[in-house]
Design an enzyme around this catalytic site. Structure first.
Site, PDB file in Angstrom:
ATOM      1  N   ASP A 144       0.926  -1.018  -0.071  1.00 21.63           N
ATOM      2  CA  ASP A 144       0.077  -0.017  -0.050  1.00 21.63           C
ATOM      3  C   ASP A 144       0.913   1.297  -0.080  1.00 21.63           C
ATOM      4  O   ASP A 144       1.431   1.583   1.069  1.00 21.63           O
ATOM      5  CB  ASP A 144      -0.886  -0.044   1.340  1.00 21.63           C
ATOM      6  CG  ASP A 144      -1.857   1.153   1.276  1.00 21.63           C
ATOM      7  OD1 ASP A 144      -2.369   1.712   0.089  1.00 21.63           O
ATOM      8  OD2 ASP A 144      -1.830   1.696   2.450  1.00 21.63           O
ATOM      9  N   GLU A 187      -1.443  -1.698  -4.840  1.00 27.31           N
ATOM     10  CA  GLU A 187      -2.522  -0.787  -4.817  1.00 27.31           C
ATOM     11  C   GLU A 187      -2.351   0.156  -5.887  1.00 27.31           C
ATOM     12  O   GLU A 187      -1.260   0.801  -6.025  1.00 27.31           O
ATOM     13  CB  GLU A 187      -3.166  -0.309  -3.685  1.00 27.31           C
ATOM     14  CG  GLU A 187      -4.403   0.485  -3.572  1.00 27.31           C
ATOM     15  CD  GLU A 187      -4.990   0.872  -2.358  1.00 27.31           C
ATOM     16  OE1 GLU A 187      -5.512   1.728  -2.316  1.00 27.31           O
ATOM     17  OE2 GLU A 187      -5.261  -0.215  -1.356  1.00 27.31           O
ATOM     18  N   ASP A 201      -2.192   0.938   7.599  1.00 24.80           N
ATOM     19  CA  ASP A 201      -1.286   0.929   6.464  1.00 24.80           C
ATOM     20  C   ASP A 201      -0.884  -0.513   6.183  1.00 24.80           C
ATOM     21  O   ASP A 201      -0.997  -0.981   4.919  1.00 24.80           O
ATOM     22  CB  ASP A 201      -0.147   1.728   6.382  1.00 24.80           C
ATOM     23  CG  ASP A 201      -0.609   3.301   6.353  1.00 24.80           C
ATOM     24  OD1 ASP A 201      -1.137   3.833   5.388  1.00 24.80           O
ATOM     25  OD2 ASP A 201      -0.395   3.982   7.394  1.00 24.80           O
TER      26      ASP A 201
END
Length: 181
Positions: free
Chosen positions: A15, A74, A146
């Site tokens: 991420d 992502e 996160d």
């Protein structure tokens, strides 16, 4: 993504963020998912080249230590603030470079795809994603937001991407309008 029964595939989820980049590693054996590790690479608030370097080197260390077979990152979404979108894109670029430098391929998923895969609803909030990551991986506690997002990205990839597994498609289900029918 093909899996042979009994074969374990290690998946690294990333991420990206310009200040905090989350990572999460899971093992997939058949339909079973096992937590391996997760954490965050914190770049601080220094100059951009230094932060990009920290992301690249941090992920290179994770890749060397964990030896993933597959990597899911992502995708960047367009933010209201164009400057924030550009910073996020540069962080994502550093992450992708670290993966490619290690000789691995990159699978990319939107936040909508990740949330759909993990929560079953593409517009889930961070708390819902974190809760489902805990349940799906049977974690004793909550990873940081996160790290949970990175683990969710890895789970999305393990499930075949958009929230439906390859197994479901093989069973005769089809995809219509982004949903499994």
């Amino acid at each position: 993504m093909d899996t042979v029964a009994g074969t374990t595939i290690r998946i690294l989820g990333i991420d990206p963020g310009s200040v905090i980049t989350g990572f999460g590693v899971i093992d997939r054996t058949g339909n079973r998912l096992d937590y391996v590790t997760s954490g965050c690479i914190r770049t601080g608030v220094g100059d951009l080249p230094g932060r990009v370097k920290a992301i690249f080197e941090g992920l290179r260390e994770v890749i060397t230590a964990q030896r993933p077979d597959q990597v899911a990152v992502e995708k960047v979404f367009v933010n209201v603030n164009p400057q924030a979108t550009l910073l996020l894109g540069q962080a994502r670029g550093a992450a992708i470079c670290a993966v490619v430098d290690a000789g691995l391929e990159v699978a990319e998923y939107t936040a909508l795809q990740v949330k759909q895969a993990v929560v079953g609803r593409g517009h889930a909030d961070k708390a819902q994603v974190q809760h489902m990551v805990i349940r799906l991986l049977k974690l004793p506690g909550a990873p940081s937001a996160d790290a949970a997002d990175a683990l969710a990205c890895a789970i999305c990839h393990a499930h075949g991407g958009r929230g439906f597994g390859i197994e479901q498609i093989a069973k005769g289900h089809r995809i219509k309008g982004g949903r499994l029918s």
